[in-house]
Design an enzyme around this catalytic site. Structure first.
Site, PDB file in Angstrom:
ATOM      1  N   SER A 141      -0.642 -54.552  16.254  1.00 17.66           N
ATOM      2  CA  SER A 141      -1.136 -53.407  17.278  1.00 17.66           C
ATOM      3  C   SER A 141      -0.018 -52.305  17.579  1.00 17.66           C
ATOM      4  O   SER A 141       1.222 -52.540  17.182  1.00 17.66           O
ATOM      5  CB  SER A 141      -1.526 -54.130  18.598  1.00 17.66           C
ATOM      6  OG  SER A 141      -1.664 -53.104  19.396  1.00 17.66           O
ATOM      7  N   TYR A 144      -0.785 -59.764  26.715  1.00 15.09           N
ATOM      8  CA  TYR A 144      -1.163 -59.334  25.380  1.00 15.09           C
ATOM      9  C   TYR A 144      -0.146 -58.725  24.436  1.00 15.09           C
ATOM     10  O   TYR A 144       0.198 -58.981  23.289  1.00 15.09           O
ATOM     11  CB  TYR A 144      -2.336 -58.484  25.349  1.00 15.09           C
ATOM     12  CG  TYR A 144      -3.023 -57.950  24.147  1.00 15.09           C
ATOM     13  CD1 TYR A 144      -3.943 -58.626  23.354  1.00 15.09           C
ATOM     14  CD2 TYR A 144      -2.467 -56.630  23.706  1.00 15.09           C
ATOM     15  CE1 TYR A 144      -4.575 -57.875  22.141  1.00 15.09           C
ATOM     16  CE2 TYR A 144      -3.157 -56.185  22.308  1.00 15.09           C
ATOM     17  CZ  TYR A 144      -4.101 -56.855  21.557  1.00 15.09           C
ATOM     18  OH  TYR A 144      -4.319 -56.538  20.691  1.00 15.09           O
TER      19      TYR A 144
HETATM   20  N1  LIG Z   1      -9.932 -53.191  19.566  1.00 13.76           N
HETATM   21  C1  LIG Z   1      -8.526 -52.788  19.670  1.00 13.76           C
HETATM   22  O1  LIG Z   1      -8.537 -51.548  20.040  1.00 13.76           O
HETATM   23  C2  LIG Z   1      -7.510 -53.291  18.916  1.00 13.76           C
HETATM   24  C3  LIG Z   1      -6.463 -52.586  18.809  1.00 13.76           C
HETATM   25  C4  LIG Z   1      -5.311 -53.285  17.983  1.00 13.76           C
HETATM   26  C5  LIG Z   1      -5.272 -54.326  17.512  1.00 13.76           C
HETATM   27  N2  LIG Z   1      -6.518 -55.058  17.710  1.00 13.76           N
HETATM   28  C6  LIG Z   1      -6.453 -56.522  17.090  1.00 13.76           C
HETATM   29  O2  LIG Z   1      -7.645 -56.676  16.285  1.00 13.76           O
HETATM   30  C7  LIG Z   1      -8.211 -57.883  16.101  1.00 13.76           C
HETATM   31  C8  LIG Z   1      -9.477 -57.885  16.297  1.00 13.76           C
HETATM   32  O3  LIG Z   1      -9.637 -57.559  17.594  1.00 13.76           O
HETATM   33  P1  LIG Z   1     -11.205 -56.920  17.783  1.00 13.76           P
HETATM   34  O4  LIG Z   1     -11.053 -55.616  18.293  1.00 13.76           O
HETATM   35  O5  LIG Z   1     -12.173 -57.102  16.931  1.00 13.76           O
HETATM   36  O6  LIG Z   1     -11.516 -57.823  19.120  1.00 13.76           O
HETATM   37  P2  LIG Z   1     -12.993 -58.846  19.542  1.00 13.76           P
HETATM   38  O7  LIG Z   1     -14.210 -57.715  19.273  1.00 13.76           O
HETATM   39  O8  LIG Z   1     -12.897 -59.108  21.120  1.00 13.76           O
HETATM   40  O9  LIG Z   1     -13.244 -59.882  18.634  1.00 13.76           O
HETATM   41  C9  LIG Z   1     -12.359 -60.692  18.394  1.00 13.76           C
HETATM   42  C10 LIG Z   1     -12.442 -61.759  17.358  1.00 13.76           C
HETATM   43  O10 LIG Z   1     -11.753 -62.887  17.416  1.00 13.76           O
HETATM   44  C11 LIG Z   1     -12.356 -64.041  17.406  1.00 13.76           C
HETATM   45  N3  LIG Z   1     -11.483 -64.998  18.303  1.00 13.76           N
HETATM   46  C12 LIG Z   1     -10.638 -65.146  19.145  1.00 13.76           C
HETATM   47  N4  LIG Z   1     -10.215 -66.391  19.439  1.00 13.76           N
HETATM   48  C13 LIG Z   1     -10.259 -66.964  18.215  1.00 13.76           C
HETATM   49  C14 LIG Z   1      -9.980 -68.262  17.729  1.00 13.76           C
HETATM   50  N5  LIG Z   1      -9.408 -69.088  18.796  1.00 13.76           N
HETATM   51  N6  LIG Z   1     -10.304 -68.824  16.794  1.00 13.76           N
HETATM   52  C15 LIG Z   1     -11.095 -67.959  15.893  1.00 13.76           C
HETATM   53  N7  LIG Z   1     -11.515 -66.665  16.103  1.00 13.76           N
HETATM   54  C16 LIG Z   1     -11.183 -66.203  17.420  1.00 13.76           C
HETATM   55  C17 LIG Z   1     -13.626 -63.807  18.171  1.00 13.76           C
HETATM   56  O11 LIG Z   1     -14.372 -64.661  17.939  1.00 13.76           O
HETATM   57  P3  LIG Z   1     -15.593 -65.182  19.123  1.00 13.76           P
HETATM   58  O12 LIG Z   1     -16.747 -64.166  18.778  1.00 13.76           O
HETATM   59  O13 LIG Z   1     -15.891 -66.677  18.735  1.00 13.76           O
HETATM   60  O14 LIG Z   1     -15.090 -64.994  20.448  1.00 13.76           O
HETATM   61  C18 LIG Z   1     -14.049 -62.513  17.564  1.00 13.76           C
HETATM   62  O15 LIG Z   1     -14.555 -62.560  16.249  1.00 13.76           O
HETATM   63  C19 LIG Z   1      -7.281 -58.443  17.373  1.00 13.76           C
HETATM   64  O16 LIG Z   1      -6.059 -59.399  16.646  1.00 13.76           O
HETATM   65  C20 LIG Z   1      -6.877 -57.528  17.982  1.00 13.76           C
HETATM   66  O17 LIG Z   1      -5.470 -58.127  18.832  1.00 13.76           O
HETATM   67  C21 LIG Z   1      -7.599 -54.664  18.541  1.00 13.76           C
END
Ligand SMILES: NC(=O)c1ccc[n+]([C@@H]2O[C@H](COP(=O)([O-])OP(=O)(O)OC[C@H]3O[C@@H](n4cnc5c(N)ncnc54)[C@H](OP(=O)(O)O)[C@@H]3O)[C@@H](O)[C@H]2O)c1
Length: 232
Positions: A128, A141
């Site tokens: 990130s 986080y």
């Molecule tokens: N969205 C942003 O603005 C942003 C920005 C920078 C970086 N990121 C990073 O991008 C990545 C994806 O985030 P996202 O935005 O797609 O978030 P999201 O929509 O909240 O999705 C999170 C995903 O991670 C899975 N997950 C969480 N804990 C887990 C575990 N213990 N084992 C396996 N799967 C798990 C969730 O599964 P469930 O459906 O089972 O909960 C879901 O598939 C993350 O690493 C986040 O830190 C996001």
């Protein structure tokens, strides 16, 4: 690397950015395991759903045992508790570290042997802009994303001579459930997935995908006064 002959595993591929990454890899001709805590939620045609909770050692071991052909590992799964470091429950702070740091590391340790045995490949850790700059309202986080950046750097060096290129993706807000409540400009996860997969294909070590992350990276060189101008 040639993704059309690669087999990728994406963690957290049932929704959000992980789903977009898995779809992009499929569009390049890769074979794709879509890791998910609830694999029945995976709705991508062509993807192979696989149960994988990155905080559960037995689940990780079972996924590694069930595969064997992986050459590209994408550590995407992530949590966001909104915990601050002083007042929040320590369980929430531990969850952030258990997921982003220990979870990501555990998945790398489980899958590295098969990537090496298959002749090498790539690991992409989804980091990130907040690996580089912290905000107190969600300090747990930010700390976990910084720790994940640090492990990415160490593993990149340690795995280079096994033919594994370890990359970090830095990105700001993307339009997913994680930041649903945030009222700010957000990237389309599909666009960022294309940039990320281009980076894997090109053998990049670092993929800085948007202006917010580029600004955070540049501010690092300026030190605390540039990173945190609000300080008295
Ligand atoms: N969205 C942003 O603005 C942003 C920005 C920078 C970086 N990121 C990073 O991008 C990545 C994806 O985030 P996202 O935005 O797609 O978030 P999201 O929509 O909240 O999705 C999170 C995903 O991670 C899975 N997950 C969480 N804990 C887990 C575990 N213990 N084992 C396996 N799967 C798990 C969730 O599964 P469930 O459906 O089972 O909960 C879901 O598939 C993350 O690493 C986040 O830190 C996001």
């Amino acid at each position: 690397m040639d993704l059309s002959t690669s087999t990728a595993l994406v963690t957290g591929a049932n929704r959000g950015f992980g789903r977009a990454l898995a779809a992009e890899l499929l569009s390049r001709g890769a074979t794709v395991y879509a890791g998910a805590r609830n694999p029945e939620q995976v709705d991508l045609p062509g993807a192979k759903p696989i149960a994988l909770d990155i905080t559960d050692p037995a689940s990780i071991a079972a996924a590694a045992e069930a595969t064997g052909d992986v050459t590209v590992l994408v550590n995407n799964a992530g949590s966001s508790t909104g915990a601050d470091l002083l007042a929040a429950d320590l369980d929430d702070i531990r969850l952030e570290m258990d997921t982003h740091y220990i979870g990501t590391l555990s998945v790398v340790r489980a899958f590295e042997p098969q990537i090496t045995a298959n002749g090498g490949g790539a690991i992409l850790n989804v980091l990130s802009g907040l690996s580089w700059v912290s905000f107190p309202d969600f300090g747990a986080y930010c700390a976990a994303k910084s720790a994940e950046w640090s492990l990415t750097n160490a593993l990149r060096l340690q795995l280079a001579d096994r033919g594994i290129r370890v990359a970090g993706l830095h990105v700001g807000y993307m339009d997913t459930d994680m930041v649903r409540a945030v009222d700010a400009p957000k990237s389309d996860p599909t666009d960022i997935a294309r940039i990320a997969v281009d980076g894997i294909a090109a053998g990049a070590y670092e993929i800085v995908a948007d202006d917010a992350s580029r600004q955070a990276q540049a501010a690092l060189a300026g030190g605390v006064s540039v990173l945190y101008p609000m300080l008295p």
